[in-house]
Design an enzyme around this catalytic site. Structure first.
Site, PDB file in Angstrom:
ATOM      1  N   GLY A   1      19.806  60.405 -96.211  1.00  0.00           N
ATOM      2  CA  GLY A   1      20.538  61.379 -96.016  1.00  0.00           C
ATOM      3  C   GLY A   1      20.965  62.774 -97.463  1.00  0.00           C
TER       4      GLY A   1
ATOM      5  N   TYR B   1      32.134  66.168 -92.720  1.00  0.00           N
ATOM      6  CA  TYR B   1      33.332  67.342 -93.416  1.00  0.00           C
ATOM      7  C   TYR B   1      32.384  68.910 -93.171  1.00  0.00           C
ATOM      8  CZ  TYR B   1      33.724  69.036 -98.273  1.00  0.00           C
ATOM      9  OH  TYR B   1      34.180  70.370 -99.525  1.00  0.00           O
TER      10      TYR B   1
ATOM     11  N   ASN C   1      28.268  73.436-105.961  1.00  0.00           N
ATOM     12  CA  ASN C   1      28.468  72.185-106.651  1.00  0.00           C
ATOM     13  C   ASN C   1      29.396  72.516-107.441  1.00  0.00           C
ATOM     14  OD1 ASN C   1      25.812  70.822-105.912  1.00  0.00           O
ATOM     15  ND2 ASN C   1      27.216  69.544-105.257  1.00  0.00           N
TER      16      ASN C   1
ATOM     17  N   ASN D   1      50.161  66.926-101.457  1.00  0.00           N
ATOM     18  CA  ASN D   1      51.380  65.206-100.864  1.00  0.00           C
ATOM     19  C   ASN D   1      50.247  65.085-102.266  1.00  0.00           C
ATOM     20  OD1 ASN D   1      47.966  64.913-100.680  1.00  0.00           O
ATOM     21  ND2 ASN D   1      48.485  64.114 -98.994  1.00  0.00           N
TER      22      ASN D   1
ATOM     23  N   GLN E   1      40.528  67.312 -97.032  1.00  0.00           N
ATOM     24  CA  GLN E   1      39.818  65.701 -97.086  1.00  0.00           C
ATOM     25  C   GLN E   1      38.609  67.015 -98.043  1.00  0.00           C
ATOM     26  OE1 GLN E   1      37.365  63.186 -97.980  1.00  0.00           O
ATOM     27  NE2 GLN E   1      36.299  64.234 -95.987  1.00  0.00           N
TER      28      GLN E   1
HETATM   29  N1  LIG Z   1      34.546  70.380-106.052  1.00  0.00           N
HETATM   30  C1  LIG Z   1      33.450  70.858-105.244  1.00  0.00           C
HETATM   31  O1  LIG Z   1      32.555  70.982-105.435  1.00  0.00           O
HETATM   32  C2  LIG Z   1      33.617  71.320-103.956  1.00  0.00           C
HETATM   33  C3  LIG Z   1      33.266  72.144-103.360  1.00  0.00           C
HETATM   34  C4  LIG Z   1      32.446  72.918-102.218  1.00  0.00           C
HETATM   35  C5  LIG Z   1      34.288  72.666-101.720  1.00  0.00           C
HETATM   36  N2  LIG Z   1      35.173  72.113-101.905  1.00  0.00           N
HETATM   37  C6  LIG Z   1      36.603  72.506-101.578  1.00  0.00           C
HETATM   38  O2  LIG Z   1      37.605  72.605-102.768  1.00  0.00           O
HETATM   39  C7  LIG Z   1      38.642  72.379-102.015  1.00  0.00           C
HETATM   40  C8  LIG Z   1      39.555  71.391-103.434  1.00  0.00           C
HETATM   41  O3  LIG Z   1      38.658  70.333-103.578  1.00  0.00           O
HETATM   42  P1  LIG Z   1      39.024  69.607-105.580  1.00  0.00           P
HETATM   43  O4  LIG Z   1      37.076  69.090-105.924  1.00  0.00           O
HETATM   44  O5  LIG Z   1      39.369  70.184-106.385  1.00  0.00           O
HETATM   45  O6  LIG Z   1      39.345  68.367-104.764  1.00  0.00           O
HETATM   46  P2  LIG Z   1      40.516  67.459-105.003  1.00  0.00           P
HETATM   47  O7  LIG Z   1      41.003  66.172-104.180  1.00  0.00           O
HETATM   48  O8  LIG Z   1      40.816  67.380-106.547  1.00  0.00           O
HETATM   49  O9  LIG Z   1      41.854  68.232-104.584  1.00  0.00           O
HETATM   50  C9  LIG Z   1      42.424  68.408-103.569  1.00  0.00           C
HETATM   51  C10 LIG Z   1      43.775  68.465-103.181  1.00  0.00           C
HETATM   52  O10 LIG Z   1      44.250  68.427-102.085  1.00  0.00           O
HETATM   53  C11 LIG Z   1      45.528  67.331-102.359  1.00  0.00           C
HETATM   54  N3  LIG Z   1      45.677  66.822-100.693  1.00  0.00           N
HETATM   55  C12 LIG Z   1      44.772  66.053-100.435  1.00  0.00           C
HETATM   56  N4  LIG Z   1      45.191  65.975 -99.013  1.00  0.00           N
HETATM   57  C13 LIG Z   1      45.725  66.438 -98.783  1.00  0.00           C
HETATM   58  C14 LIG Z   1      47.580  66.488 -97.933  1.00  0.00           C
HETATM   59  N5  LIG Z   1      47.038  66.251 -96.650  1.00  0.00           N
HETATM   60  N6  LIG Z   1      48.290  68.217 -98.064  1.00  0.00           N
HETATM   61  C15 LIG Z   1      49.046  67.944 -99.355  1.00  0.00           C
HETATM   62  N7  LIG Z   1      47.722  67.802-100.029  1.00  0.00           N
HETATM   63  C16 LIG Z   1      46.145  67.193 -99.933  1.00  0.00           C
HETATM   64  C17 LIG Z   1      45.204  66.357-103.115  1.00  0.00           C
HETATM   65  O11 LIG Z   1      46.421  65.178-103.741  1.00  0.00           O
HETATM   66  C18 LIG Z   1      44.004  67.267-104.249  1.00  0.00           C
HETATM   67  O12 LIG Z   1      45.579  67.579-104.967  1.00  0.00           O
HETATM   68  C19 LIG Z   1      38.536  71.449-101.581  1.00  0.00           C
HETATM   69  O13 LIG Z   1      38.585  72.046 -99.853  1.00  0.00           O
HETATM   70  C20 LIG Z   1      36.909  70.977-101.247  1.00  0.00           C
HETATM   71  O14 LIG Z   1      35.779  70.774-100.123  1.00  0.00           O
HETATM   72  C21 LIG Z   1      35.740  71.550-103.710  1.00  0.00           C
END
Ligand SMILES: NC(=O)c1ccc[n+]([C@@H]2O[C@H](COP(=O)([O-])OP(=O)(O)OC[C@H]3O[C@@H](n4cnc5c(N)ncnc54)[C@H](O)[C@@H]3O)[C@@H](O)[C@H]2O)c1
Length: 306
Positions: free
Chosen positions: A265, A139, A168, A32, A74
């Protein structure tokens, strides 16, 4: 294979898209663009700008995806504490909406981005996949429940899954707003010549894994690890003081870090065992922290002169 990457314009998703295209797969991105950017997609790839909670049936019926890699969500622990309802709607309603479309349109498998936050406070280190799941944030709870939905949809409808619990993650394209990972915040401050803030005395440790290694784990999971849950991590603990020193060695001339009280926390130590994914999938983390930080700093400095 034809692969849908949800959240494919985001930090991790866009690197998965790069790796998929590199390996010759046909990729469609659904995002989105609330956080993700078209500019993160350096390859020629089709982007469907749509919320994960909106109707997906016509897209799935038209495109006939073999596999969905689900990254959209999220992603912030603090945001989930401030607004647990949005966290639940995006992460759980979004996943269910996706699973319903997947089962009705014969998707073979869903690969899911989970997190170390499902474990909560570690009772032993390194954390293995069998560690109890006691999340301490909304989360972490929506991710834990997502894992259970995936298992249930497999048992009820035969959709395969692989769950990847990331440590991370850091690297190029990570946003550096105040709530993102410490590496992206340090990258931002160091590239501007400012001193980083460290919560606590700097002895807090984390397991920092480079985003391209995460992308490779997702692509390997297209053909391995069905029905399995894997930590995706380096298995190496790095303290915030060590992290500061690594940055300082690469980009010297910064001031000393500013130490402030630790936040309520915060988990003191977190490191995930990666032996399961190494044994079953043959994945290994290839990028050292020094090389990964160097690449991230280069990306940031390049952006600054563009
Ligand atoms: N970055 C980290 O260290 C980390 C660690 C553990 C897990 N994760 C998981 O990895 C995944 C990617 O994370 P990231 O760090 O790339 O985050 P990010 O925010 O860069 O990517 C998430 C993407 O999802 C899109 N998005 C958000 N809500 C949406 C919706 N309702 N509909 C459609 N698209 C939507 C955003 O525009 C974004 O492009 C996530 O599920 C996150 O929980 C990330």
């Amino acid at each position: 294979m034809k692969v849908l990457v949800t959240g494919g314009a985001g930090f991790i998703g866009s690197h998965i898209v790069d790796e998929l295209i590199e390996c010759g797969h046909h990729v469609v991105v659904l995002d989105n663009l609330s956080v993700g950017k078209k500019g993160n997609l350096t390859r020629d790839v089709r982007i469907i700008k749509q919320d994960i909670r909106a109707d997906l049936h016509s897209l799935f019926s038209r495109e006939k995806f073999d596999i969905v890699i689900h990254q959209a969500g999220q992603v912030s622990v603090p945001n989930s504490l401030r607004d647990p309802i949005t966290d639940l709607q995006v992460n759980l309603t979004g996943l269910l909406n996706l699973l319903e479309a997947a089962r009705k349109h014969q998707v073979r498998k869903v690969i899911f981005a989970s997190t170390a936050a499902v474990y909560g406070m570690p009772i032993e280190l390194p954390i293995k996949e069998s560690h109890p799941l006691k999340p301490v944030s909304p989360y972490g709870l929506t991710k834990k429940t997502s894992e259970e939905y995936l298992r249930m949809y497999h048992d009820l409808y035969g959709i395969d899954f692989t769950i990847l619990r990331y440590a991370n993650v850091y690297g190029p394209r990570q946003s550096s707003n105040g709530e993102s990972g410490v590496v992206s915040i340090f990258t931002d401050l160091f590239s501007r010549g400012e001193s980083p803030i460290i919560y606590g005395d700097g002895s807090t440790t984390r397991d920092f894994v480079f985003v391209k290694d995460i992308a490779r784990a997702n692509v390997l999971a297209l053909q391995a690890g069905d029905g399995e849950i894997f930590n995706v991590s380096t298995g190496i603990s790095t303290s915030l003081n060590e992290l500061y020193n690594l940055f300082n060695n690469l980009l010297s001339g910064q001031g000393a870090p500013i130490y402030v009280d630790s936040r309520l926390g915060d988990i003191n130590h977190s490191v995930l065992s990666n032996s399961h994914i190494m044994d079953k999938v043959g994945w290994v983390p290839k990028t050292s922290l020094t090389d990964g930080i160097r690449e991230t700093l280069d990306w940031k400095l390049q952006l600054a002169i563009m």
